[in-house]
Design a protein around this motif. Structure first.
Motif, PDB file in Angstrom:
ATOM      1  N   THR A  94       0.831  -1.211   0.000  1.00 18.35           N
ATOM      2  CA  THR A  94       0.000   0.000   0.000  1.00 18.35           C
ATOM      3  C   THR A  94       0.861   1.255   0.000  1.00 18.35           C
ATOM      4  O   THR A  94       0.586   2.215  -0.724  1.00 18.35           O
ATOM      5  N   THR A  95       1.912   1.237   0.804  1.00 23.87           N
ATOM      6  CA  THR A  95       2.812   2.385   0.881  1.00 23.87           C
ATOM      7  C   THR A  95       3.485   2.637  -0.462  1.00 23.87           C
ATOM      8  O   THR A  95       3.535   3.768  -0.949  1.00 23.87           O
ATOM      9  N   VAL A  96       3.984   1.583  -1.071  1.00 31.44           N
ATOM     10  CA  VAL A  96       4.668   1.717  -2.357  1.00 31.44           C
ATOM     11  C   VAL A  96       3.694   2.196  -3.430  1.00 31.44           C
ATOM     12  O   VAL A  96       4.020   3.082  -4.227  1.00 31.44           O
ATOM     13  N   THR A 158      11.882   1.045  -3.493  1.00 33.74           N
ATOM     14  CA  THR A 158      10.843   0.304  -4.212  1.00 33.74           C
ATOM     15  C   THR A 158       9.800   1.263  -4.779  1.00 33.74           C
ATOM     16  O   THR A 158       9.315   1.073  -5.904  1.00 33.74           O
ATOM     17  N   SER A 159       9.496   2.305  -4.032  1.00 28.83           N
ATOM     18  CA  SER A 159       8.538   3.304  -4.512  1.00 28.83           C
ATOM     19  C   SER A 159       9.035   3.965  -5.785  1.00 28.83           C
ATOM     20  O   SER A 159       8.273   4.154  -6.752  1.00 28.83           O
ATOM     21  N   ARG A 160      10.300   4.321  -5.809  1.00 28.23           N
ATOM     22  CA  ARG A 160      10.882   4.944  -7.011  1.00 28.23           C
ATOM     23  C   ARG A 160      10.894   3.964  -8.174  1.00 28.23           C
ATOM     24  O   ARG A 160      10.621   4.343  -9.318  1.00 28.23           O
ATOM     25  N   ALA A 161      11.218   2.703  -7.903  1.00 29.27           N
ATOM     26  CA  ALA A 161      11.235   1.696  -8.967  1.00 29.27           C
ATOM     27  C   ALA A 161       9.842   1.514  -9.553  1.00 29.27           C
ATOM     28  O   ALA A 161       9.672   1.466 -10.781  1.00 29.27           O
ATOM     29  N   VAL A 162       8.845   1.426  -8.685  1.00 31.95           N
ATOM     30  CA  VAL A 162       7.467   1.244  -9.143  1.00 31.95           C
ATOM     31  C   VAL A 162       6.983   2.481  -9.903  1.00 31.95           C
ATOM     32  O   VAL A 162       6.288   2.365 -10.915  1.00 31.95           O
ATOM     33  N   GLU A 163       7.372   3.645  -9.433  1.00 30.37           N
ATOM     34  CA  GLU A 163       7.018   4.889 -10.127  1.00 30.37           C
ATOM     35  C   GLU A 163       7.605   4.881 -11.537  1.00 30.37           C
ATOM     36  O   GLU A 163       6.948   5.281 -12.506  1.00 30.37           O
ATOM     37  N   HIS A 164       8.816   4.399 -11.673  1.00 29.48           N
ATOM     38  CA  HIS A 164       9.488   4.303 -12.972  1.00 29.48           C
ATOM     39  C   HIS A 164       8.749   3.349 -13.918  1.00 29.48           C
ATOM     40  O   HIS A 164       8.765   3.524 -15.130  1.00 29.48           O
ATOM     41  N   ALA A 171       4.704  -5.448 -14.024  1.00 23.35           N
ATOM     42  CA  ALA A 171       6.076  -5.267 -13.544  1.00 23.35           C
ATOM     43  C   ALA A 171       6.074  -4.596 -12.173  1.00 23.35           C
ATOM     44  O   ALA A 171       6.899  -4.931 -11.315  1.00 23.35           O
ATOM     45  N   ARG A 172       5.138  -3.678 -11.953  1.00 26.13           N
ATOM     46  CA  ARG A 172       5.046  -3.000 -10.655  1.00 26.13           C
ATOM     47  C   ARG A 172       4.789  -4.022  -9.547  1.00 26.13           C
ATOM     48  O   ARG A 172       5.453  -4.014  -8.514  1.00 26.13           O
ATOM     49  N   VAL A 179      10.916  -7.666  -3.745  1.00 28.69           N
ATOM     50  CA  VAL A 179      11.426  -7.044  -2.520  1.00 28.69           C
ATOM     51  C   VAL A 179      10.854  -7.749  -1.289  1.00 28.69           C
ATOM     52  O   VAL A 179      11.589  -8.065  -0.344  1.00 28.69           O
ATOM     53  N   LEU A 180       9.550  -8.023  -1.291  1.00 31.25           N
ATOM     54  CA  LEU A 180       8.949  -8.724  -0.154  1.00 31.25           C
ATOM     55  C   LEU A 180       9.564 -10.110   0.008  1.00 31.25           C
ATOM     56  O   LEU A 180       9.801 -10.562   1.135  1.00 31.25           O
TER      57      LEU A 180
END
Length: 187
Positions: A94-96, A158-164, A171-172, A179-180
């Protein structure tokens, strides 16, 4: 410094509507969206926006703090879960997932010279996250060597990777799962 007087019920409802509308508008249009758009979505006049938030930066800051508070509340709620491992994974995911909007808010505030440290709310988030992490570790769901600072770094990265990967939903999800998986105890 004297604390602000409590808001009347109608003013409190207007403020809550404004914050919800601003979060929606900023998520859809970015932080460059106009205060007029926020007022329209909230169903109030633009004067009401400026009565509660004299500057756009103050509105953005309030939205940012409200998001942090919701994250802390989520961590607090999940800490009582019967399945600490699943609760930890839910909080992380949720955070990511909500990080792109949070990152845009932080960047806008930084450009405006506003300090985004939010020590009270940030401390609440860190404490709640620490409880969630400890419970998941005690349940054997998360590696015992992971610390709250480690976890905060992983959330940011991870947030930056998912944003990318914004254009590739599969892929997100995969990145978060990788990571988990790395956080899980090796059997």
């Amino acid at each position: 410094m004297t604390p602000d007087p409590p808001l009347r019920a109608d003013a409190r409802r207007n403020r809550e509507r404004l914050l919800a509308a601003a979060e929606q508008v900023f998520a859809e249009q970015g932080v460059t969206a106009s205060t007029e758009d926020v007022a329209r979505v909230a169903g109030v006049g633009v004067g009401t926006v400026f009565r509660h938030f004299p500057t756009k930066e103050q509105l953005i800051e309030a939205v940012y703090h409200a998001r942090l508070a919701r994250l802390a509340e989520l961590a607090d709620r999940l800490a009582d879960s019967a399945d600490p491992g699943a609760a930890f994974a839910e909080f992380f995911s949720t955070t990511v997932e909500g990080a792109a909007t949070k990152n845009a808010l932080v960047e806008a505030l930084s450009r405006a010279g506003v300090d985004t440290a939010a020590p009270e709310v940030g401390g609440w988030v860190r404490r709640a996250l620490g409880v969630l992490l400890a419970r998941a570790q005690q349940a054997g769901a998360v590696r015992p060597d992971v610390t709250v600072p480690d976890l905060l770094g992983l959330l940011v990265g991870t947030s930056r990777a998912v944003e990318h990967l914004s254009g590739d939903p599969e892929a997100r999800v995969r990145v978060v799962e990788v990571v988990l998986d790395g956080l899980r105890v090796r059997r």
